[in-house]
Design a protein around this motif. Structure first.
Motif, PDB file in Angstrom:
ATOM      1  N   ASP A   1      -9.828  -4.374  20.541  1.00  0.00           N
ATOM      2  CA  ASP A   1      -9.560  -5.789  20.834  1.00  0.00           C
ATOM      3  C   ASP A   1      -8.537  -6.390  19.870  1.00  0.00           C
ATOM      4  N   GLU A   2      -7.813  -5.554  19.148  1.00  0.00           N
ATOM      5  CA  GLU A   2      -6.729  -5.907  18.228  1.00  0.00           C
ATOM      6  C   GLU A   2      -7.194  -6.487  16.895  1.00  0.00           C
ATOM      7  N   ARG A   3      -8.513  -6.552  16.642  1.00  0.00           N
ATOM      8  CA  ARG A   3      -8.957  -6.960  15.307  1.00  0.00           C
ATOM      9  C   ARG A   3      -8.587  -5.846  14.334  1.00  0.00           C
ATOM     10  N   VAL A   4      -8.197  -6.240  13.124  1.00  0.00           N
ATOM     11  CA  VAL A   4      -7.729  -5.269  12.141  1.00  0.00           C
ATOM     12  C   VAL A   4      -8.541  -5.412  10.859  1.00  0.00           C
ATOM     13  N   ALA A   5      -9.017  -4.281  10.348  1.00  0.00           N
ATOM     14  CA  ALA A   5      -9.659  -4.232   9.034  1.00  0.00           C
ATOM     15  C   ALA A   5      -8.689  -3.537   8.086  1.00  0.00           C
ATOM     16  N   VAL A   6      -8.427  -4.171   6.961  1.00  0.00           N
ATOM     17  CA  VAL A   6      -7.561  -3.577   5.944  1.00  0.00           C
ATOM     18  C   VAL A   6      -8.439  -3.270   4.737  1.00  0.00           C
ATOM     19  N   GLU A   7      -8.696  -1.986   4.528  1.00  0.00           N
ATOM     20  CA  GLU A   7      -9.500  -1.539   3.386  1.00  0.00           C
ATOM     21  C   GLU A   7      -8.548  -1.350   2.206  1.00  0.00           C
ATOM     22  N   TRP A   8      -8.905  -1.908   1.052  1.00  0.00           N
ATOM     23  CA  TRP A   8      -8.049  -1.751  -0.127  1.00  0.00           C
ATOM     24  C   TRP A   8      -8.868  -1.184  -1.282  1.00  0.00           C
ATOM     25  N   THR A   9      -8.233  -0.280  -2.017  1.00  0.00           N
ATOM     26  CA  THR A   9      -8.893   0.397  -3.133  1.00  0.00           C
ATOM     27  C   THR A   9      -7.940   0.443  -4.322  1.00  0.00           C
ATOM     28  N   ARG A  10      -8.429   0.013  -5.480  1.00  0.00           N
ATOM     29  CA  ARG A  10      -7.624   0.085  -6.704  1.00  0.00           C
ATOM     30  C   ARG A  10      -7.571   1.532  -7.186  1.00  0.00           C
ATOM     31  N   VAL A  11      -6.396   1.969  -7.587  1.00  0.00           N
ATOM     32  CA  VAL A  11      -6.204   3.345  -8.046  1.00  0.00           C
ATOM     33  C   VAL A  11      -5.223   3.371  -9.213  1.00  0.00           C
ATOM     34  N   HIS A  12      -5.215   4.505  -9.884  1.00  0.00           N
ATOM     35  CA  HIS A  12      -4.137   4.859 -10.808  1.00  0.00           C
ATOM     36  C   HIS A  12      -3.479   6.091 -10.210  1.00  0.00           C
ATOM     37  N   TYR A  13      -2.182   6.164 -10.341  1.00  0.00           N
ATOM     38  CA  TYR A  13      -1.459   7.329  -9.837  1.00  0.00           C
ATOM     39  C   TYR A  13      -1.237   8.297 -10.986  1.00  0.00           C
ATOM     40  N   VAL A  14      -1.629   9.543 -10.760  1.00  0.00           N
ATOM     41  CA  VAL A  14      -1.428  10.589 -11.760  1.00  0.00           C
ATOM     42  C   VAL A  14      -0.273  11.440 -11.277  1.00  0.00           C
ATOM     43  N   GLN A  15       0.721  11.533 -12.110  1.00  0.00           N
ATOM     44  CA  GLN A  15       1.934  12.247 -11.724  1.00  0.00           C
ATOM     45  C   GLN A  15       2.133  13.443 -12.646  1.00  0.00           C
ATOM     46  N   PRO A  16       2.312  14.620 -12.058  1.00  0.00           N
ATOM     47  CA  PRO A  16       2.627  15.779 -12.896  1.00  0.00           C
ATOM     48  C   PRO A  16       3.927  15.528 -13.661  1.00  0.00           C
ATOM     49  N   ALA A  17       4.013  16.069 -14.848  1.00  0.00           N
ATOM     50  CA  ALA A  17       5.196  15.865 -15.687  1.00  0.00           C
ATOM     51  C   ALA A  17       6.462  16.317 -14.964  1.00  0.00           C
ATOM     52  N   GLY A  18       7.497  15.515 -15.075  1.00  0.00           N
ATOM     53  CA  GLY A  18       8.800  15.874 -14.524  1.00  0.00           C
ATOM     54  C   GLY A  18       8.901  15.807 -13.018  1.00  0.00           C
ATOM     55  N   GLU A  19       8.067  15.015 -12.359  1.00  0.00           N
ATOM     56  CA  GLU A  19       8.060  14.976 -10.893  1.00  0.00           C
ATOM     57  C   GLU A  19       8.930  13.876 -10.297  1.00  0.00           C
ATOM     58  N   GLY A  20       9.728  13.197 -11.076  1.00  0.00           N
ATOM     59  CA  GLY A  20      10.664  12.224 -10.514  1.00  0.00           C
ATOM     60  C   GLY A  20      10.051  10.880 -10.205  1.00  0.00           C
ATOM     61  N   ASP A  21      10.497  10.273  -9.090  1.00  0.00           N
ATOM     62  CA  ASP A  21      10.125   8.901  -8.758  1.00  0.00           C
ATOM     63  C   ASP A  21       8.897   8.777  -7.865  1.00  0.00           C
ATOM     64  N   GLU A  22       8.276   9.865  -7.502  1.00  0.00           N
ATOM     65  CA  GLU A  22       7.097   9.793  -6.641  1.00  0.00           C
ATOM     66  C   GLU A  22       5.970   9.058  -7.363  1.00  0.00           C
ATOM     67  N   LEU A  23       5.118   8.376  -6.589  1.00  0.00           N
ATOM     68  CA  LEU A  23       4.002   7.652  -7.191  1.00  0.00           C
ATOM     69  C   LEU A  23       3.001   8.593  -7.846  1.00  0.00           C
ATOM     70  N   GLY A  24       2.781   9.741  -7.256  1.00  0.00           N
ATOM     71  CA  GLY A  24       1.803  10.681  -7.784  1.00  0.00           C
ATOM     72  C   GLY A  24       0.548  10.698  -6.934  1.00  0.00           C
ATOM     73  N   THR A  25      -0.496  11.304  -7.463  1.00  0.00           N
ATOM     74  CA  THR A  25      -1.765  11.440  -6.752  1.00  0.00           C
ATOM     75  C   THR A  25      -2.655  10.247  -7.062  1.00  0.00           C
ATOM     76  N   PRO A  26      -3.169   9.553  -6.028  1.00  0.00           N
ATOM     77  CA  PRO A  26      -4.041   8.406  -6.298  1.00  0.00           C
ATOM     78  C   PRO A  26      -5.413   8.863  -6.798  1.00  0.00           C
ATOM     79  N   MET A  27      -5.858   8.226  -7.870  1.00  0.00           N
ATOM     80  CA  MET A  27      -7.167   8.513  -8.454  1.00  0.00           C
ATOM     81  C   MET A  27      -7.949   7.207  -8.550  1.00  0.00           C
ATOM     82  N   HIS A  28      -9.254   7.271  -8.207  1.00  0.00           N
ATOM     83  CA  HIS A  28     -10.113   6.101  -8.399  1.00  0.00           C
ATOM     84  C   HIS A  28     -10.108   5.725  -9.874  1.00  0.00           C
ATOM     85  N   LEU A  29     -10.541   4.526 -10.173  1.00  0.00           N
ATOM     86  CA  LEU A  29     -10.554   4.064 -11.561  1.00  0.00           C
ATOM     87  C   LEU A  29     -11.482   4.896 -12.436  1.00  0.00           C
TER      88      LEU A  29
END
Length: 194
Positions: A131-159
């Protein structure tokens, strides 16, 4: 005998009273900044195309436009583990705790949600019902990026340091309902201490 009346003196008197009392009609609409005018153009396209993701992007970017597309009453809920939800209604024009904003082109928690953590990110999941109703689930995370991986955000990790997986318990849910002409924000639920 034909009588003629002139309404000019009455009209002039009425105009003088209106001008004297400041009754010149409704107050002008809130003027939009240049960026809000651009975003309003984006919103018109989002509404015309029934594009809830574009709609959400605009309300995350502009408080002025978000107020325009917020329901007359917003349901605020806080859910604690093992407890019933605490629910209250607030007038839409008083709702000021929208938890999401954009930094460049990345969704991030609003300052009230992120606290003193400028590195906190946000994962969003959009779910649209038939019926076009939308739920937007949001979760706070930290992005863990392997060393030397450039501009990518990285892997999202829960707090708590565990990997974020789609479908995990979120920090909150925003509900957006369709209207005749677009969508509107109707509900904000926060989940305490996952």
């Amino acid at each position: 005998m034909l009588l003629r009346f002139s309404l000019a003196p009455v009209f002039n008197l009425a105009c003088a009273l209106v001008c004297q009392l400041g009754l010149t009609g409704p107050a002008p609409a809130e003027s939009l900044s240049e960026s809000d005018q651009i975003l309003m153009g984006m919103m018109e396209g989002a509404c015309q195309n029934r594009d809830y993701r574009a709609f959400f992007e605009v309300i995350a970017r502009s408080e002025v436009i978000r107020r325009k597309y917020t329901a007359a009453k917003v349901e605020l809920s806080e859910v604690h583990p093992g407890d019933k939800a605490m629910v209250r209604q607030v007038p839409g024009d008083e709702y000021a705790d929208f938890p999401v904003t954009l930094r460049d082109y990345t969704y991030v928690p609003a300052p009230a949600v992120a606290g003193n953590d400028p590195d906190m990110g946000l994962m969003l999941e959009f779910n649209q019902a038939s019926d076009e109703r939308v739920a937007v689930e949001w979760t706070r995370v930290h992005y863990v990026q392997p060393a030397g991986e450039g501009d990518e955000l990285g892997t999202p990790m829960h707090l708590d340091g565990t990997p974020w997986v789609s479908g995990d318990m979120s920090d909150g849910t925003l509900l957006i309902y369709p209207t005749d002409t677009c969508f509107e924000l109707v509900s904000d639920t926060r989940y305490a201490s996952k």
